[in-house]
Motif scaffolding. Structure first.
Motif, PDB file in Angstrom:
ATOM      1  N   ASN A 185      -5.906  -0.547  24.154  1.00 28.91           N
ATOM      2  CA  ASN A 185      -4.625   0.369  23.201  1.00 28.91           C
ATOM      3  C   ASN A 185      -5.306   1.960  24.040  1.00 28.91           C
ATOM      4  O   ASN A 185      -4.597   3.049  23.387  1.00 28.91           O
ATOM      5  N   TYR A 186      -6.318   2.176  24.483  1.00 29.75           N
ATOM      6  CA  TYR A 186      -6.892   2.650  25.615  1.00 29.75           C
ATOM      7  C   TYR A 186      -6.176   2.477  27.163  1.00 29.75           C
ATOM      8  O   TYR A 186      -7.560   3.559  27.608  1.00 29.75           O
ATOM      9  N   PRO A 257       9.015   3.562  23.711  1.00 28.37           N
ATOM     10  CA  PRO A 257       8.132   3.710  22.799  1.00 28.37           C
ATOM     11  C   PRO A 257       7.346   5.526  23.285  1.00 28.37           C
ATOM     12  O   PRO A 257       7.341   5.400  24.822  1.00 28.37           O
ATOM     13  N   THR A 258       6.954   6.044  22.374  1.00 31.56           N
ATOM     14  CA  THR A 258       5.946   7.695  23.403  1.00 31.56           C
ATOM     15  C   THR A 258       4.571   7.298  23.156  1.00 31.56           C
ATOM     16  O   THR A 258       4.118   8.289  24.882  1.00 31.56           O
ATOM     17  N   THR A 259       4.631   5.702  23.853  1.00 29.80           N
ATOM     18  CA  THR A 259       2.821   5.659  24.271  1.00 29.80           C
ATOM     19  C   THR A 259       2.743   5.485  25.581  1.00 29.80           C
ATOM     20  O   THR A 259       4.066   4.843  25.430  1.00 29.80           O
ATOM     21  N   ALA A 260       2.128   4.690  26.693  1.00 23.27           N
ATOM     22  CA  ALA A 260       1.794   4.174  27.630  1.00 23.27           C
ATOM     23  C   ALA A 260       1.897   3.179  28.010  1.00 23.27           C
ATOM     24  O   ALA A 260       1.584   2.233  26.340  1.00 23.27           O
ATOM     25  N   PRO A 261       2.656   2.039  28.620  1.00 20.77           N
ATOM     26  CA  PRO A 261       2.313   1.195  28.536  1.00 20.77           C
ATOM     27  C   PRO A 261       0.701   0.225  28.871  1.00 20.77           C
ATOM     28  O   PRO A 261       0.125   0.612  28.946  1.00 20.77           O
ATOM     29  N   TRP A 262       0.478  -0.287  28.391  1.00 23.45           N
ATOM     30  CA  TRP A 262      -0.587  -1.605  27.656  1.00 23.45           C
ATOM     31  C   TRP A 262      -0.688  -1.735  29.988  1.00 23.45           C
ATOM     32  O   TRP A 262       0.343  -2.124  30.229  1.00 23.45           O
ATOM     33  N   ARG A 263      -1.920  -1.870  30.338  1.00 23.99           N
ATOM     34  CA  ARG A 263      -1.893  -1.924  31.915  1.00 23.99           C
ATOM     35  C   ARG A 263      -2.116  -3.701  31.838  1.00 23.99           C
ATOM     36  O   ARG A 263      -3.441  -4.022  30.828  1.00 23.99           O
TER      37      ARG A 263
END
Length: 393
Positions: A185-186, A257-263
């Protein structure tokens, strides 16, 4: 700012802390292979350990920290986690490998402005709930030491009474928060959950919270089903599919989604040459050598290429298992190389590991992702820089 790194391992936590702007004054680690890894990179002036002091190799119980009293801004470390690991023997406080009292002693003797400690998620199990409270209260009141014949249960009662009945100044005291963080998540390409403890000396009156999560599984699924994930990686048409268990979730997404994708694992290692062919290009990367013997069976299936990797394991009971294998889209598996595992733990490519494959995998399996450590330590440093300013994120 100055720091001390305890139970340094291969240096993942310490490197992230250094990247955030802390300069270690002491680095303590008992394992000779880990110390050799640090020494080799330190000697070559590589990366974030080039200006580290010579590691103190030996038992932390023999180290006197009082010479650093009042001179340290941050103490960090991961006390040995075997007593609490889900894969261990679960002896916890009865285990002689429990180094939490030594971590607390370092706080007592140095009186740093803040600390960051981490441990396995297993420490938060209901089975260990009472001892978890004991750990937190010890860190809150490091001066309240257990007597030579005092059991941890009796000491816990003493700490609880002090905590509920104190009035006015209480000597050395820290305000402690803890949380289980999922590294994925980071932005770390690995689903790795660790409990992290952060404390600030109470006289600083600093208000702090864990950094906001920046990446998500939903954003990964959006990128793979409606974004340019596959084109970006020039993936074969036959490989352009998500796991069956994620199809329904992906279909329910009604907006980006407003977050970035999981790497994903592919994001982390996709540019590395295939080590199985031992090409000249593969030989250019440190520790990027094929390890034979991987096989798949129930419960030992490897990490899918297009998801974050499973939690890398240290393999303390033998050769690391399925969590340290790559699962290719065609269903075949192979072990991750040391370099690929280092990528999953966000170590820089010029960082060299000392020892055989199984030994270096143990170092990596016990490590904190460098970038996750950087994210937490950077936030801590900003608050130490700006005091109690509540506008900081």
């Amino acid at each position: 700012m100055k720091s001390i790194e305890l139970f340094a391992g291969a240096g993942g936590l310490g490197m992230g802390v250094s990247c955030a702007g802390f300069a270690p004054q002491a680095v303590v680690e008992w394992d000779r292979w880990c110390c050799d890894t640090i020494r080799e990179n330190r000697r070559d002036g590589l990366g974030l350990v080039g200006d580290w002091p010579e590691p103190t190799e030996g038992d932390v119980r023999d180290v006197d920290f009082r010479e650093h009293e009042g001179k340290i801004d941050l103490v960090t470390g991961g006390p040995p986690c075997q007593p609490f690991s889900l894969g261990g023997k679960h002896r916890a406080h009865a285990d002689s490998r429990d180094m939490w009292p030594q971590a607390v002693r370092a706080l007592r003797e140095t009186k740093p402005r803040a600390f960051i400690f981490e441990n396995v998620k297993g420490l938060t199990r209901e089975t260990f709930a009472t001892y978890f409270s004991h750990i937190v209260l010890q860190m809150t009141y490091p001066d309240l030491v257990a007597g030579p014949d005092e059991s941890w249960e009796t000491h816990l009662r003493k700490l609880e009474k002090h905590h509920t009945g104190r009035r006015g100044p209480a000597g050395l005291e820290y305000r402690v928060v803890s949380r289980v963080l999922n590294a994925a998540n980071y932005g770390i390409p690995q689903r790795r959950e660790r409990v992290v403890f952060v404390g600030f000396r109470s006289d600083l009156d600093i208000k702090w919270a864990f950094p906001l999560e920046t990446h998500s599984m939903d954003a990964m699924l959006w990128d793979q089903t409606r974004g340019n994930y596959w084109d970006r990686h020039k993936a074969r048409k036959a490989d352009r599919r998500i796991g069956d268990r994620h199809v329904e979730r992906a279909e329910r997404l009604d907006g980006k989604p407003t977050t970035a994708p999981w790497r994903t694992t592919r994001d982390a290692i996709g540019d590395l040459p295939d080590p199985e062919h031992q090409s000249r290009d593969a030989m250019k990367y440190h520790n990027h050598r094929f390890q034979p013997g991987a096989r798949s069976y129930p419960g030992h299936t490897g990490s899918p290429l297009d998801e974050p990797a499973k939690t890398l394991k240290a393999g303390v009971h033998g050769v690391p298992g399925g969590e340290n294998m790559l699962l290719r889209p065609d269903g075949s598996v192979r072990y991750f190389t040391v370099r690929e595992s280092a990528r999953l733990q966000t170590f820089p490519d010029n960082f060299r590991f000392h020892g055989a494959w199984s030994e270096t995998m143990r170092q990596l399996g016990n490590a904190v992702p460098v970038e996750l450590a950087h994210i937490v330590a950077r936030s801590v440093k900003r608050h130490l820089d700006f005091g109690g300013a509540d506008f900081l994120k």
